[in-house]
Design a protein around this motif. Structure first.
Motif, PDB file in Angstrom:
ATOM      1  N   SER A 192      20.731  22.211  18.529  1.00 33.49           N
ATOM      2  CA  SER A 192      21.291  23.112  20.431  1.00 33.49           C
ATOM      3  C   SER A 192      21.082  22.160  21.376  1.00 33.49           C
ATOM      4  CB  SER A 192      19.367  23.842  21.189  1.00 33.49           C
ATOM      5  OG  SER A 192      18.448  22.791  20.824  1.00 33.49           O
ATOM      6  N   SER A 193      20.763  20.882  20.547  1.00 32.74           N
ATOM      7  CA  SER A 193      20.999  19.954  20.962  1.00 32.74           C
ATOM      8  C   SER A 193      22.329  18.973  20.929  1.00 32.74           C
ATOM      9  CB  SER A 193      20.156  18.591  20.700  1.00 32.74           C
ATOM     10  OG  SER A 193      18.440  18.728  20.888  1.00 32.74           O
ATOM     11  N   MET A 194      23.249  18.928  20.030  1.00 39.42           N
ATOM     12  CA  MET A 194      24.127  18.696  19.041  1.00 39.42           C
ATOM     13  C   MET A 194      25.160  19.659  20.031  1.00 39.42           C
ATOM     14  SD  MET A 194      23.682  16.514  17.383  1.00 39.42           S
ATOM     15  CE  MET A 194      22.640  16.387  18.354  1.00 39.42           C
ATOM     16  N   ALA A 195      24.643  20.987  20.090  1.00 36.85           N
ATOM     17  CA  ALA A 195      25.923  21.818  21.024  1.00 36.85           C
ATOM     18  C   ALA A 195      25.962  21.676  22.313  1.00 36.85           C
ATOM     19  CB  ALA A 195      25.674  23.730  20.766  1.00 36.85           C
ATOM     20  N   ALA A 196      24.982  21.115  23.025  1.00 33.12           N
ATOM     21  CA  ALA A 196      24.639  20.309  24.428  1.00 33.12           C
ATOM     22  C   ALA A 196      25.267  19.763  24.524  1.00 33.12           C
ATOM     23  CB  ALA A 196      23.340  20.582  24.510  1.00 33.12           C
ATOM     24  N   ALA A 197      25.567  18.517  23.500  1.00 34.59           N
ATOM     25  CA  ALA A 197      26.113  16.845  23.497  1.00 34.59           C
ATOM     26  C   ALA A 197      27.385  17.844  23.749  1.00 34.59           C
ATOM     27  CB  ALA A 197      25.427  16.510  22.583  1.00 34.59           C
ATOM     28  N   ILE A 198      28.601  18.459  22.654  1.00 38.23           N
ATOM     29  CA  ILE A 198      29.068  19.172  23.024  1.00 38.23           C
ATOM     30  C   ILE A 198      30.271  19.716  23.632  1.00 38.23           C
ATOM     31  CG2 ILE A 198      31.380  20.339  21.378  1.00 38.23           C
ATOM     32  CD1 ILE A 198      29.667  19.494  19.300  1.00 38.23           C
ATOM     33  N   HIS A 199      28.905  20.274  24.726  1.00 38.01           N
ATOM     34  CA  HIS A 199      29.190  20.926  25.877  1.00 38.01           C
ATOM     35  C   HIS A 199      29.536  19.689  27.073  1.00 38.01           C
ATOM     36  CE1 HIS A 199      30.408  25.262  26.014  1.00 38.01           C
ATOM     37  NE2 HIS A 199      29.740  25.020  25.132  1.00 38.01           N
ATOM     38  N   ALA A 200      28.658  18.411  26.836  1.00 38.32           N
ATOM     39  CA  ALA A 200      28.592  17.787  27.480  1.00 38.32           C
ATOM     40  C   ALA A 200      29.839  17.332  28.537  1.00 38.32           C
ATOM     41  CB  ALA A 200      28.333  16.969  27.638  1.00 38.32           C
ATOM     42  N   ASN A 201      31.435  16.986  27.585  1.00 42.01           N
ATOM     43  CA  ASN A 201      32.520  16.833  26.988  1.00 42.01           C
ATOM     44  C   ASN A 201      33.294  17.732  27.317  1.00 42.01           C
ATOM     45  OD1 ASN A 201      32.112  14.134  27.591  1.00 42.01           O
ATOM     46  ND2 ASN A 201      31.398  14.350  25.633  1.00 42.01           N
ATOM     47  N   ALA A 202      33.067  19.403  26.808  1.00 43.01           N
ATOM     48  CA  ALA A 202      34.112  19.912  26.626  1.00 43.01           C
ATOM     49  C   ALA A 202      32.771  21.811  26.653  1.00 43.01           C
ATOM     50  CB  ALA A 202      34.707  20.009  24.710  1.00 43.01           C
ATOM     51  N   PRO A 232      19.903  26.130  12.487  1.00 46.47           N
ATOM     52  CA  PRO A 232      20.095  27.564  13.233  1.00 46.47           C
ATOM     53  C   PRO A 232      20.472  27.336  14.239  1.00 46.47           C
ATOM     54  CG  PRO A 232      18.139  27.224  12.604  1.00 46.47           C
ATOM     55  CD  PRO A 232      18.582  26.217  12.326  1.00 46.47           C
ATOM     56  N   LEU A 233      21.912  27.927  14.702  1.00 49.36           N
ATOM     57  CA  LEU A 233      22.483  27.744  16.568  1.00 49.36           C
ATOM     58  C   LEU A 233      21.898  28.930  17.007  1.00 49.36           C
ATOM     59  CD1 LEU A 233      23.692  26.017  18.523  1.00 49.36           C
ATOM     60  CD2 LEU A 233      25.518  27.214  17.477  1.00 49.36           C
ATOM     61  N   ALA A 234      20.892  28.463  18.118  1.00 49.78           N
ATOM     62  CA  ALA A 234      20.766  30.293  19.132  1.00 49.78           C
ATOM     63  C   ALA A 234      21.984  30.353  19.457  1.00 49.78           C
ATOM     64  CB  ALA A 234      19.185  29.576  19.995  1.00 49.78           C
ATOM     65  N   ALA A 235      21.912  32.331  19.997  1.00 52.71           N
ATOM     66  CA  ALA A 235      23.366  32.823  20.900  1.00 52.71           C
ATOM     67  C   ALA A 235      22.932  32.299  21.755  1.00 52.71           C
ATOM     68  CB  ALA A 235      22.386  34.594  20.443  1.00 52.71           C
ATOM     69  N   ASP A 236      22.321  31.848  22.813  1.00 49.10           N
ATOM     70  CA  ASP A 236      22.192  31.754  23.746  1.00 49.10           C
ATOM     71  C   ASP A 236      22.531  30.063  24.408  1.00 49.10           C
ATOM     72  OD1 ASP A 236      20.127  30.056  23.079  1.00 49.10           O
ATOM     73  OD2 ASP A 236      18.871  31.299  24.677  1.00 49.10           O
ATOM     74  N   ALA A 237      22.526  28.774  22.901  1.00 46.51           N
ATOM     75  CA  ALA A 237      22.956  27.477  22.915  1.00 46.51           C
ATOM     76  C   ALA A 237      24.686  27.908  23.432  1.00 46.51           C
ATOM     77  CB  ALA A 237      23.238  27.606  21.407  1.00 46.51           C
ATOM     78  N   PRO A 238      24.681  26.395  24.017  1.00 48.15           N
ATOM     79  CA  PRO A 238      26.230  26.691  24.745  1.00 48.15           C
ATOM     80  C   PRO A 238      27.239  27.062  24.204  1.00 48.15           C
ATOM     81  CG  PRO A 238      24.879  25.146  25.556  1.00 48.15           C
ATOM     82  CD  PRO A 238      24.214  25.180  24.148  1.00 48.15           C
ATOM     83  N   GLY A 239      27.811  27.994  24.405  1.00 47.18           N
ATOM     84  CA  GLY A 239      29.395  28.134  23.341  1.00 47.18           C
ATOM     85  C   GLY A 239      29.581  28.737  21.704  1.00 47.18           C
ATOM     86  N   CYS A 263      21.908  28.670   3.810  1.00 52.20           N
ATOM     87  CA  CYS A 263      20.258  28.848   3.153  1.00 52.20           C
ATOM     88  C   CYS A 263      19.839  29.820   4.295  1.00 52.20           C
ATOM     89  CB  CYS A 263      19.880  27.651   3.489  1.00 52.20           C
ATOM     90  SG  CYS A 263      19.361  26.702   4.974  1.00 52.20           S
ATOM     91  N   ALA A 264      18.554  30.587   3.352  1.00 47.60           N
ATOM     92  CA  ALA A 264      17.330  31.093   3.725  1.00 47.60           C
ATOM     93  C   ALA A 264      17.114  30.697   5.227  1.00 47.60           C
ATOM     94  CB  ALA A 264      17.308  31.798   2.679  1.00 47.60           C
ATOM     95  N   MET A 265      16.366  31.463   5.773  1.00 52.10           N
ATOM     96  CA  MET A 265      16.279  30.984   6.885  1.00 52.10           C
ATOM     97  C   MET A 265      14.281  30.770   7.205  1.00 52.10           C
ATOM     98  SD  MET A 265      18.048  29.353   8.888  1.00 52.10           S
ATOM     99  CE  MET A 265      18.834  28.377   7.756  1.00 52.10           C
ATOM    100  N   HIS A 266      14.024  30.193   7.366  1.00 54.98           N
ATOM    101  CA  HIS A 266      12.298  29.730   7.948  1.00 54.98           C
ATOM    102  C   HIS A 266      11.938  30.796   8.803  1.00 54.98           C
ATOM    103  CE1 HIS A 266       7.832  29.091   8.690  1.00 54.98           C
ATOM    104  NE2 HIS A 266       8.211  28.364   7.482  1.00 54.98           N
ATOM    105  N   PRO A 267      10.509  31.437   8.526  1.00 53.17           N
ATOM    106  CA  PRO A 267      10.255  32.789   9.267  1.00 53.17           C
ATOM    107  C   PRO A 267      10.324  32.236  10.695  1.00 53.17           C
ATOM    108  CG  PRO A 267       9.326  33.399   7.158  1.00 53.17           C
ATOM    109  CD  PRO A 267       9.367  31.664   6.902  1.00 53.17           C
ATOM    110  N   LYS A 268      10.104  30.935  10.889  1.00 56.22           N
ATOM    111  CA  LYS A 268      10.022  30.174  12.484  1.00 56.22           C
ATOM    112  C   LYS A 268      10.941  29.666  12.442  1.00 56.22           C
ATOM    113  CE  LYS A 268       4.898  31.242  12.859  1.00 56.22           C
ATOM    114  NZ  LYS A 268       3.519  30.326  13.501  1.00 56.22           N
ATOM    115  N   ALA A 269      12.061  29.755  12.128  1.00 52.55           N
ATOM    116  CA  ALA A 269      13.144  28.616  12.559  1.00 52.55           C
ATOM    117  C   ALA A 269      13.397  28.615  13.326  1.00 52.55           C
ATOM    118  CB  ALA A 269      14.124  29.315  11.588  1.00 52.55           C
ATOM    119  N   ALA A 270      13.803  29.700  14.862  1.00 56.73           N
ATOM    120  CA  ALA A 270      14.205  29.472  15.877  1.00 56.73           C
ATOM    121  C   ALA A 270      12.781  28.390  17.103  1.00 56.73           C
ATOM    122  CB  ALA A 270      14.329  30.917  16.190  1.00 56.73           C
ATOM    123  N   LEU A 275      30.926  27.655  16.168  1.00 57.69           N
ATOM    124  CA  LEU A 275      31.094  28.168  15.518  1.00 57.69           C
ATOM    125  C   LEU A 275      29.463  27.940  14.438  1.00 57.69           C
ATOM    126  CD1 LEU A 275      31.296  30.330  12.428  1.00 57.69           C
ATOM    127  CD2 LEU A 275      32.724  28.672  11.956  1.00 57.69           C
ATOM    128  N   GLY A 276      28.595  28.363  13.867  1.00 60.72           N
ATOM    129  CA  GLY A 276      27.278  27.639  13.726  1.00 60.72           C
ATOM    130  C   GLY A 276      27.418  28.052  12.638  1.00 60.72           C
TER     131      GLY A 276
END
Length: 218
Positions: free
Chosen positions: A44-54, A13-20, A28-35, A60-61
Motif C-alpha cells: 500500500s505504501s508503494m501504491a501511494a508513492a506511485i500515485h503521489a506523482n501519477a 497483497p494489494l488491498a482493493a481500496d489502495a490508490p489506483g 503465492c498462497a496468502m497468510h490468513p492475516k495477510a491483509a 495491477l497487484g
C-alpha cells in the motif's frame, strides 16, 4: 493527454481500496492475516508513492509476499512472467535478491522483451541486488536531495537514478519508496511529454554528497 498507464506492482497483497487498484493476482498462497501484515503495508505504501506523482495510474497487484517481506526466486520469476504477459506498461519491483541467477535474468529479459519498463530498487550501500542489477532494468536508490516530485541522475554502479526516499506519515522508507516515487514520475511522463523528454531534465546530477551544510549536488 494520453491515458494513465497500467503499472504491475510486484509486492505484497494489494488491498482493493489502495490508490489506483485495478486488479490483483496472488502468485503465492496468502497468510490468513495477510491483509494486516507487513507485506500489505509495504504494498500500500508503494501504491501511494506511485500515485503521489501519477494520480491517474492504474495498478495491477502481483502478490509475492505472503505476509512477511520474504519470497522465493520462483515466485519472483513467475510474477515477472505474468507482468510480461499483462497489459502493464511499467513493472515495479521494490525488493531485491542478493544473488544473480539465470532464472531472474530470463524473467527480467522477458519483461523488457515485451516492450515494458522494469523499475527496481537498489540499496545505496553494499553489493548489487536483483532484478535492479539485471541488464536493462531501471535501478533506483534513495536520494535525500529529492522531494517526491524530483529525481537525480546518478549513474552509479548500483543505481542509475535517485529519488525521494520518504513520504510524510508513511513508515516505509528508503530505496523501496524511492523506486516507487520514480515509477510514478515515469507514469506521469507517459501521460504528458514522454519518458525520453523527462529523462533529459534531472533535478540533480551525480552522487549525493553529505557535508556540514547538508545535501549538495555533486
Amino acid at each position: 493527454m494520453k491515458r494513465a498507464p497500467l503499472i504491475a506492482l510486484i509486492d505484497g497483497p494489494l488491498a482493493a481500496d489502495a490508490p489506483g487498484f485495478a486488479s490483483r493476482a496472488d502468485i503465492c498462497a496468502m497468510h490468513p492475516k495477510a491483509a494486516e501484515s507487513p507485506a500489505a503495508l509495504h504494498a500500500s505504501s508503494m501504491a501511494a508513492a506511485i500515485h503521489a506523482n501519477a494520480p491517474g495510474a492504474r495498478i495491477l497487484g502481483l502478490s509475492i509476499f505472503a505476509g512477511r517481506l520474504s519470497t522465493t526466486l520462483a515466485s519472483v520469476a513467475e510474477a515477472l512472467r505474468r507482468a510480461a504477459e499483462s497489459e502493464a506498461e511499467i513493472v515495479h519491483c521494490s525488493f531485491g535478491h542478493c544473488k544473480s541467477s539465470p532464472l531472474m535474468d530470463e524473467a527480467a529479459a522477458a519483461v523488457l522483451g515485451a516492450g515494458k519498463l522494469l523499475v527496481a530498487s537498489a540499496p545505496a550501500r553494499g553489493a548489487p541486488v536483483y532484478p535492479a542489477g539485471c541488464a536493462g532494468v531501471v535501478s533506483v536508490q534513495g536520494d535525500a536531495r529529492c522531494n517526491s516530485s524530483q529525481w537525480s541522475l546518478l549513474n552509479l554502479p548500483g543505481a542509475q537514478y535517485g529519488a525521494c526516499p520518504v513520504t510524510p506519515g508513511v513508515p516505509v522508507r528508503g530505496a523501496s519508496l524511492a523506486a516507487a516515487h520514480f515509477t510514478g514520475l515515469l507514469a506521469r511522463a507517459c501521460m504528458s511529454g514522454g519518458i525520453e523528454n523527462m529523462l533529459q531534465y534531472p533535478s540533480f546530477t551525480g552522487r549525493e554528497r553529505i557535508g556540514t551544510g547538508g545535501p549538495q549536488a555533486a
